[in-house]
Design an enzyme around this catalytic site. Structure first.
Site, PDB file in Angstrom:
ATOM      1  CE  LYS A   8      49.131  18.984  65.287  1.00  9.07           C
ATOM      2  NZ  LYS A   8      47.673  18.877  65.453  1.00  9.07           N
ATOM      3  CE1 TYR A  29      44.523  23.754  58.735  1.00 14.83           C
ATOM      4  CE2 TYR A  29      45.859  24.006  56.761  1.00 14.83           C
ATOM      5  CZ  TYR A  29      45.735  23.615  58.083  1.00 14.83           C
ATOM      6  OH  TYR A  29      46.821  23.108  58.727  1.00 14.83           O
ATOM      7  CE1 TYR A  67      45.219  23.241  63.055  1.00  9.72           C
ATOM      8  CE2 TYR A  67      47.288  23.883  62.041  1.00  9.72           C
ATOM      9  CZ  TYR A  67      46.195  23.045  62.098  1.00  9.72           C
ATOM     10  OH  TYR A  67      46.065  22.012  61.205  1.00  9.72           O
TER      11      TYR A  67
END
Length: 343
Positions: A49, A263, A289
């Site tokens: 990010k 998730y 992730y």
């Protein structure tokens, strides 16, 4: 592709290393696996990010914002990095966290990224799973305007065309490093979620006419949904860049067979991947992730998806701070040596 036309703040530690995973390659018997260390971008323990935020926060500054608002899951890496750069720039930060797993484990709800959000001075608001988080951000933005502030809303994961520019830049950086190292890249693999990283990589690699395919290992939604999400964002990013190129739908590929029960919900493959990389390469992945992304890559290698002489680059998008929120999931893998005793 001229990224110089877009406002950008430069705080990422770039270029990030591109290095071989020799021990993992040997363990799996090929192909040649390399890793692009975007966990080392430098902001608040690093992560993908940071690249996006160089462009997003520049846009916030240009728009005179004094407060940034963003959202993510409870252990959001994106929120942690946003809170950090807001602190550095002297802005207020509103972090909206959605508990998508429903876990009430204090490690999950208070430690890891959540703890770091607080360290950086962000104001945290908690929401139940399934909340319309875009609507929630709009409501917070209205509150701030009502108090005389100037908010800037950043979507979850920083995934819009402005944020995706960070991974257009990464694609160009990767190709440059491969050229310097004399490395032919046959495949790029990474964990894909909010779509900005994959959309930027696809746009950058297609814009450079590299012919390098990108495979996203999905962490949340079904394959068809993820591929459409990535393709749409890649097309919008290419349009913003005014490249004149058309991103073909066939150039967007996602494998969403490693999500497990949902998730952020641990899987056996994720736990194996995190443990294997730490003990073979001294590299920490994350449970949401990169752990699932690497689990997918390992399984694909074991099933002969790649030729043994091919070169595969795994983009490490960071997130190891999230491990502290998942201690219970690693209880069996981290069982103590019987010779170890508390003092």
């Amino acid at each position: 592709m001229n990224l110089g036309r877009f406002p950008r703040l430069r705080f990422a530690h770039l270029p990030t290393p591109l290095e071989p995973l020799l021990n993992l390659t040997t363990e799996l018997g090929g192909p040649n696996i390399y890793i692009k260390r975007d966990d080392q971008t430098g902001l608040a323990t690093g992560g993908n990010k940071t690249r996006k935020l160089e462009f997003l926060m520049a846009d916030a500054v240009e728009n005179g914002a004094d407060t940034v608002i963003t959202q993510g899951a409870t252990q959001s890496n994106h929120c942690r990095q946003t809170a950090a750069i807001a602190a550095k720039l002297g802005m207020k930060c509103e972090v909206l966290l959605e508990n998508r797993t429903g876990s009430r484990d204090p490690d999950f709800t208070r430690s890891g990224n959540v703890f770091l959000d607080r360290i950086f001075g962000a104001r945290i608001r908690h929401y139940r799973g399934g909340t319309d988080m875009d609507a929630a951000m709009a409501e917070v933005a209205g509150e701030i305007r009502g108090d005389g502030g100037t908010p800037y809303v950043i979507p979850g994961g920083g995934s819009n065309p402005t944020g995706a520019l960070g991974y257009v830049n990464c694609a160009m950086e990767l190709l440059g490093q491969a050229g310097e190292q004399g490395l032919r890249i046959d495949h790029v693999v990474h964990a894909t979620g909010s779509a900005g990283t994959q959309a930027g990589l696809v746009t950058g690699l297609e814009g450079a006419s590299s012919g390098v395919p990108v495979l996203g290992i999905g962490v949340n939604v079904p394959k068809e949904v993820q591929e459409e999400r990535v393709h749409g964002l890649a097309c919008r990013t290419a349009d913003m860049l005014d490249t004149g190129i058309e991103i073909e739908r066939a150039r967007v590929a996602a494998n969403c067979g490693y999500v497990g029960d949902g998730y952020g919900v641990p899987t056996d493959g994720m736990i194996e991947a995190v443990t294997l990389l730490s003990r073979l390469e001294g590299i920490l992945l994350d449970p949401v992730y990169t752990g699932k992304g690497m689990a997918g890559l390992i399984d694909l290698v074991r099933n002969g998806h790649f030729a043994r002489d091919e070169n595969v680059v795994f983009i490490h998008t960071g997130g190891s701070a999230g491990l502290f929120g998942y201690r219970g999931a690693f209880a069996d893998a981290m069982s103590c040596d019987p010779r170890e005793a508390d003092p």
